[in-house]
Design an enzyme around this catalytic site. Sequence first.
Site, mmCIF file in Angstrom:
data_model
loop_
_atom_site.group_PDB
_atom_site.id
_atom_site.type_symbol
_atom_site.label_atom_id
_atom_site.label_comp_id
_atom_site.label_asym_id
_atom_site.label_seq_id
_atom_site.Cartn_x
_atom_site.Cartn_y
_atom_site.Cartn_z
ATOM 1 N N GLY A 1 0.861 -1.180 0.000
ATOM 2 C CA GLY A 1 0.000 0.000 0.000
ATOM 3 C C GLY A 1 0.899 1.233 0.000
ATOM 4 N N ALA A 2 0.627 2.166 -0.913
ATOM 5 C CA ALA A 2 1.579 3.261 -1.149
ATOM 6 C C ALA A 2 1.979 4.042 0.114
ATOM 7 C CB ALA A 2 1.006 4.182 -2.226
ATOM 8 N N GLN B 1 -5.505 -8.765 -3.044
ATOM 9 C CA GLN B 1 -5.601 -7.766 -1.968
ATOM 10 C C GLN B 1 -7.065 -7.473 -1.623
ATOM 11 O OE1 GLN B 1 -3.530 -7.577 -4.581
ATOM 12 N NE2 GLN B 1 -1.644 -6.528 -4.106
ATOM 13 N N ASP C 1 -1.325 4.945 -6.453
ATOM 14 C CA ASP C 1 0.107 4.764 -6.161
ATOM 15 C C ASP C 1 0.943 5.938 -6.644
ATOM 16 O OD1 ASP C 1 -1.033 1.866 -6.173
ATOM 17 O OD2 ASP C 1 0.850 1.851 -5.039
HETATM 18 O O1 MRU Z 1 0.748 -3.872 -4.787
HETATM 19 P P1 MRU Z 1 0.084 -3.164 -3.652
HETATM 20 O O2 MRU Z 1 -0.791 -4.048 -2.836
HETATM 21 O O3 MRU Z 1 1.048 -2.364 -2.807
HETATM 22 O O4 MRU Z 1 -0.862 -2.103 -4.376
HETATM 23 C C1 MRU Z 1 -1.616 -1.231 -3.596
HETATM 24 C C2 MRU Z 1 -2.543 -0.380 -4.353
HETATM 25 O O5 MRU Z 1 -2.600 -0.401 -5.565
HETATM 26 C C3 MRU Z 1 -3.367 0.585 -3.557
HETATM 27 O O6 MRU Z 1 -4.582 0.841 -4.190
HETATM 28 C C4 MRU Z 1 -2.591 1.901 -3.413
HETATM 29 O O7 MRU Z 1 -1.285 1.686 -2.990
HETATM 30 C C5 MRU Z 1 -3.259 2.828 -2.481
HETATM 31 S S1 MRU Z 1 -3.127 2.323 -0.796
HETATM 32 C C6 MRU Z 1 -3.920 3.469 0.142
#
Ligand code: MRU
Length: 332
Positions: free
Chosen positions: A50-51, A190, A231
């Site tokens: 998650g970013a 996820q 992201d």
């Molecule tokens: O690969 P991930 O699970 O890190 O991807 C996460 C996402 O795409 C989320 O939608 C994004 O990071 C926003 S988290 C608040």
Amino acid sequence: MIKSDYFNLKFIDEKLVFINQVLLPHSVEYIETEDYERIAKAIEVLEIRGAPAIGIAAAYALSLSQKNGISSDSFSRAYNRLASTRPTAVNLFWALNRMKKLFDEKFPAISVKHLYQEAVKIHDEDIANCDAIGKHGLEIFPAEARVITHCNTGKLAVGGEGTAFNVIRIGYKAGLVSFVYADETRPLNQGSRLTAFELGMNDIPFEVISDSTSGFLMKQGKINIAITGADRIAKNGDTANKIGTYSLAVLCKFHNIPFYIAAPTSTIDCSIENGSEIPIEIRASAELLSLHGTLLAPLGTKAYTPAFDVVPSSLISGIITEEKLHKPPYCF
Ligand code: MRU
């Protein structure tokens, strides 16, 4: 589901404690470490993901790299290692650069305590940002909102209560959201593992759907709003998010359903004009072609596995940040 409280990241006694997201939802286990390399690994394998959460964890990791003494060599080594973990979420680089700025400004008088304090500040700001995003998001809901979301944007993805997830959570508490569809979010699920876990914890009525089911539901009039996280957002509003977000946004356009993004301003990359400049992470083929070690495709099958795609700003009805609900045309 057994409901007990959980947290994502905590900095306790100069150690980072984080939930192991790879084991969720069936096992809630925490990892405790003071080793920046262990945190880098956790980001790579999505134990931390998650970013905003990646950025916060990297800030703690970079400060921990100096716990045995301040050295610009070891700081640069840790910076480069952490920067190499995942390329798309700009929050990672935003947090690392903020730590580096402090280090450079104060060096050689910088202490590890200064670094810890800055990382805690980044974490605390994210908690406040999540609260503000949730409140600004109240503006977007139609009556009896039936929401679709993609990937995971709850407590597990951030420092606070979430971005898109917190908008949904606060909207539900306010009586504006009646039902949520959570895309399972292939290949790493996820949605079915993490968003389902968090919706359940919050007693929000929901169903998980396969990523390819949303168009069918939209055609039946069962979805009237979409909201996801981000992201990286370019200056013109083009937004990278989990693979499948672009398809969802196109389907929303076709069915005349508003599509919103929610993200803190640390996700906005003002150094790029548009989404074509966003680096897209390609994950290992095994993440798509295997499930729990069992091969799903013929041996030797090749796969194309981008982790993210880019939604053009023309498909985005609004971008909710901690500042406000931004409406098009976007100009960050
Ligand atoms: O690969 P991930 O699970 O890190 O991807 C996460 C996402 O795409 C989320 O939608 C994004 O990071 C926003 S988290 C608040």
